[in-house]
Scaffold this motif. Sequence first.
Motif, PDB file in Angstrom:
ATOM      1  N   VAL A 110      46.092  59.206  31.300  1.00 34.18           N
ATOM      2  CA  VAL A 110      47.509  59.384  31.624  1.00 34.18           C
ATOM      3  C   VAL A 110      47.645  59.934  33.036  1.00 34.18           C
ATOM      4  CG1 VAL A 110      49.629  60.635  31.059  1.00 34.18           C
ATOM      5  CG2 VAL A 110      48.199  59.703  29.225  1.00 34.18           C
ATOM      6  N   LYS A 111      46.867  60.966  33.354  1.00 36.32           N
ATOM      7  CA  LYS A 111      46.940  61.556  34.690  1.00 36.32           C
ATOM      8  C   LYS A 111      46.619  60.529  35.766  1.00 36.32           C
ATOM      9  CE  LYS A 111      45.780  66.292  33.494  1.00 36.32           C
ATOM     10  NZ  LYS A 111      44.814  67.373  33.714  1.00 36.32           N
ATOM     11  N   GLU A 112      45.581  59.735  35.542  1.00 30.98           N
ATOM     12  CA  GLU A 112      45.200  58.713  36.520  1.00 30.98           C
ATOM     13  C   GLU A 112      46.287  57.659  36.665  1.00 30.98           C
ATOM     14  OE1 GLU A 112      41.378  57.271  35.221  1.00 30.98           O
ATOM     15  OE2 GLU A 112      40.443  59.231  35.528  1.00 30.98           O
ATOM     16  N   ALA A 113      46.888  57.254  35.542  1.00 33.02           N
ATOM     17  CA  ALA A 113      47.946  56.248  35.591  1.00 33.02           C
ATOM     18  C   ALA A 113      49.164  56.768  36.344  1.00 33.02           C
ATOM     19  CB  ALA A 113      48.338  55.822  34.173  1.00 33.02           C
ATOM     20  N   VAL A 114      49.581  58.007  36.051  1.00 35.78           N
ATOM     21  CA  VAL A 114      50.742  58.591  36.733  1.00 35.78           C
ATOM     22  C   VAL A 114      50.457  58.723  38.221  1.00 35.78           C
ATOM     23  CG1 VAL A 114      52.174  60.665  36.946  1.00 35.78           C
ATOM     24  CG2 VAL A 114      51.668  59.724  34.681  1.00 35.78           C
ATOM     25  N   HIS A 136      61.720  59.099  37.804  1.00 36.50           N
ATOM     26  CA  HIS A 136      62.692  58.608  36.834  1.00 36.50           C
ATOM     27  C   HIS A 136      62.339  57.217  36.311  1.00 36.50           C
ATOM     28  CE1 HIS A 136      65.039  62.111  37.659  1.00 36.50           C
ATOM     29  NE2 HIS A 136      65.016  61.832  38.946  1.00 36.50           N
ATOM     30  N   GLN A 137      61.314  56.595  36.881  1.00 37.23           N
ATOM     31  CA  GLN A 137      60.884  55.278  36.422  1.00 37.23           C
ATOM     32  C   GLN A 137      59.765  55.362  35.391  1.00 37.23           C
ATOM     33  OE1 GLN A 137      60.275  53.878  40.631  1.00 37.23           O
ATOM     34  NE2 GLN A 137      61.048  51.987  39.724  1.00 37.23           N
ATOM     35  N   ILE A 138      59.184  56.526  35.203  1.00 33.65           N
ATOM     36  CA  ILE A 138      58.022  56.687  34.339  1.00 33.65           C
ATOM     37  C   ILE A 138      58.408  57.437  33.070  1.00 33.65           C
ATOM     38  CG2 ILE A 138      55.681  57.620  34.184  1.00 33.65           C
ATOM     39  CD1 ILE A 138      55.655  57.523  37.301  1.00 33.65           C
ATOM     40  N   VAL A 198      63.254  70.570  36.682  1.00 32.41           N
ATOM     41  CA  VAL A 198      63.063  70.598  38.125  1.00 32.41           C
ATOM     42  C   VAL A 198      61.619  70.297  38.520  1.00 32.41           C
ATOM     43  CG1 VAL A 198      63.175  72.065  40.166  1.00 32.41           C
ATOM     44  CG2 VAL A 198      64.976  72.190  38.445  1.00 32.41           C
ATOM     45  N   HIS A 199      60.634  70.834  37.785  1.00 32.74           N
ATOM     46  CA  HIS A 199      59.241  70.658  38.156  1.00 32.74           C
ATOM     47  C   HIS A 199      58.572  69.483  37.456  1.00 32.74           C
ATOM     48  CE1 HIS A 199      59.196  73.143  34.532  1.00 32.74           C
ATOM     49  NE2 HIS A 199      58.037  72.601  34.280  1.00 32.74           N
ATOM     50  N   THR A 200      59.329  68.635  36.800  1.00 27.59           N
ATOM     51  CA  THR A 200      58.750  67.532  36.053  1.00 27.59           C
ATOM     52  C   THR A 200      58.169  66.482  36.983  1.00 27.59           C
ATOM     53  OG1 THR A 200      60.330  67.854  34.281  1.00 27.59           O
ATOM     54  CG2 THR A 200      59.243  65.731  34.375  1.00 27.59           C
ATOM     55  N   ALA A 201      56.929  66.091  36.698  1.00 28.64           N
ATOM     56  CA  ALA A 201      56.303  65.012  37.447  1.00 28.64           C
ATOM     57  C   ALA A 201      56.549  63.689  36.744  1.00 28.64           C
ATOM     58  CB  ALA A 201      54.811  65.273  37.592  1.00 28.64           C
ATOM     59  N   ALA A 202      56.664  63.683  35.437  1.00 33.20           N
ATOM     60  CA  ALA A 202      57.008  62.511  34.642  1.00 33.20           C
ATOM     61  C   ALA A 202      57.414  63.019  33.271  1.00 33.20           C
ATOM     62  CB  ALA A 202      55.825  61.557  34.534  1.00 33.20           C
ATOM     63  N   PRO A 203      58.492  62.507  32.712  1.00 34.34           N
ATOM     64  CA  PRO A 203      58.941  63.011  31.417  1.00 34.34           C
ATOM     65  C   PRO A 203      58.001  62.618  30.286  1.00 34.34           C
ATOM     66  CG  PRO A 203      60.357  61.239  32.166  1.00 34.34           C
ATOM     67  CD  PRO A 203      59.406  61.532  33.275  1.00 34.34           C
ATOM     68  N   ILE A 211      48.520  57.295  23.925  1.00 33.86           N
ATOM     69  CA  ILE A 211      49.711  57.691  24.665  1.00 33.86           C
ATOM     70  C   ILE A 211      50.255  56.474  25.401  1.00 33.86           C
ATOM     71  CG2 ILE A 211      50.607  59.239  26.452  1.00 33.86           C
ATOM     72  CD1 ILE A 211      48.119  61.058  25.719  1.00 33.86           C
ATOM     73  N   VAL A 212      51.545  56.235  25.267  1.00 38.14           N
ATOM     74  CA  VAL A 212      52.193  55.072  25.884  1.00 38.14           C
ATOM     75  C   VAL A 212      52.880  55.499  27.179  1.00 38.14           C
ATOM     76  CG1 VAL A 212      54.005  53.329  25.575  1.00 38.14           C
ATOM     77  CG2 VAL A 212      52.484  53.922  23.662  1.00 38.14           C
ATOM     78  N   ILE A 213      52.655  54.720  28.230  1.00 35.24           N
ATOM     79  CA  ILE A 213      53.284  54.960  29.522  1.00 35.24           C
ATOM     80  C   ILE A 213      54.128  53.736  29.836  1.00 35.24           C
ATOM     81  CG2 ILE A 213      52.928  55.465  31.963  1.00 35.24           C
ATOM     82  CD1 ILE A 213      49.992  56.275  31.028  1.00 35.24           C
ATOM     83  N   ALA A 214      55.439  53.915  29.902  1.00 38.22           N
ATOM     84  CA  ALA A 214      56.350  52.819  30.226  1.00 38.22           C
ATOM     85  C   ALA A 214      56.914  53.054  31.623  1.00 38.22           C
ATOM     86  CB  ALA A 214      57.492  52.752  29.205  1.00 38.22           C
ATOM     87  N   VAL A 215      56.933  51.991  32.411  1.00 37.51           N
ATOM     88  CA  VAL A 215      57.418  52.097  33.789  1.00 37.51           C
ATOM     89  C   VAL A 215      58.586  51.153  33.978  1.00 37.51           C
ATOM     90  CG1 VAL A 215      56.768  51.943  36.214  1.00 37.51           C
ATOM     91  CG2 VAL A 215      55.041  52.541  34.518  1.00 37.51           C
ATOM     92  N   ASP A 216      59.709  51.702  34.367  1.00 39.72           N
ATOM     93  CA  ASP A 216      60.891  50.903  34.677  1.00 39.72           C
ATOM     94  C   ASP A 216      60.660  50.292  36.041  1.00 39.72           C
ATOM     95  OD1 ASP A 216      63.362  49.814  35.151  1.00 39.72           O
ATOM     96  OD2 ASP A 216      64.452  51.697  35.103  1.00 39.72           O
ATOM     97  N   GLU A 217      60.570  48.991  36.115  1.00 45.40           N
ATOM     98  CA  GLU A 217      60.256  48.303  37.377  1.00 45.40           C
ATOM     99  C   GLU A 217      61.468  48.048  38.257  1.00 45.40           C
ATOM    100  OE1 GLU A 217      57.311  47.870  38.490  1.00 45.40           O
ATOM    101  OE2 GLU A 217      56.165  48.304  36.697  1.00 45.40           O
ATOM    102  N   GLN A 218      62.654  48.404  37.782  1.00 49.35           N
ATOM    103  CA  GLN A 218      63.853  48.137  38.595  1.00 49.35           C
ATOM    104  C   GLN A 218      64.248  49.338  39.391  1.00 49.35           C
ATOM    105  OE1 GLN A 218      66.655  46.734  35.693  1.00 49.35           O
ATOM    106  NE2 GLN A 218      65.861  44.682  35.821  1.00 49.35           N
TER     107      GLN A 218
END
Length: 108
Positions: A14-18, A29-31, A61-66, A101-108
């Motif tokens: 997950v860390k590597e993907a993010v 906000h895309q992740i 505020v400190h979120t790197a990805a939700p 763990i699923v990582i979804a990325v909004d591509e728009q």
Amino acid sequence: MVHSIMVAAGKQEVKEAVRSLYTAGRDVHQIHILAHENAETAELFRPKAVSRIGMAGEDMVHTAAPLYRGEGALLRDKLRALGLSPSAIEYYEEEMEKGRIVIAVDEQ
């Protein structure tokens, strides 16, 4: 919405993907990271990786990805909100039940 979706076996993936997604120019906000309650995600709660935000989806505020953590119906609702098909939702639910763990990325 168009999404790219990855399934990670553990926190290091997950860390590597993010990290790769940020390098590729994706915004926080895309992740979306989704994990079943039984997944090993304790290390991901550190502010420099991701922060647990609960199912409300509110950014901190400190979120790197939700990170969305929960059980069946809650995760299914989040997958549905991402616009996935019923068969895709079923597949990713099964993966999360296995501790992935699923990582979804909004591509728009």
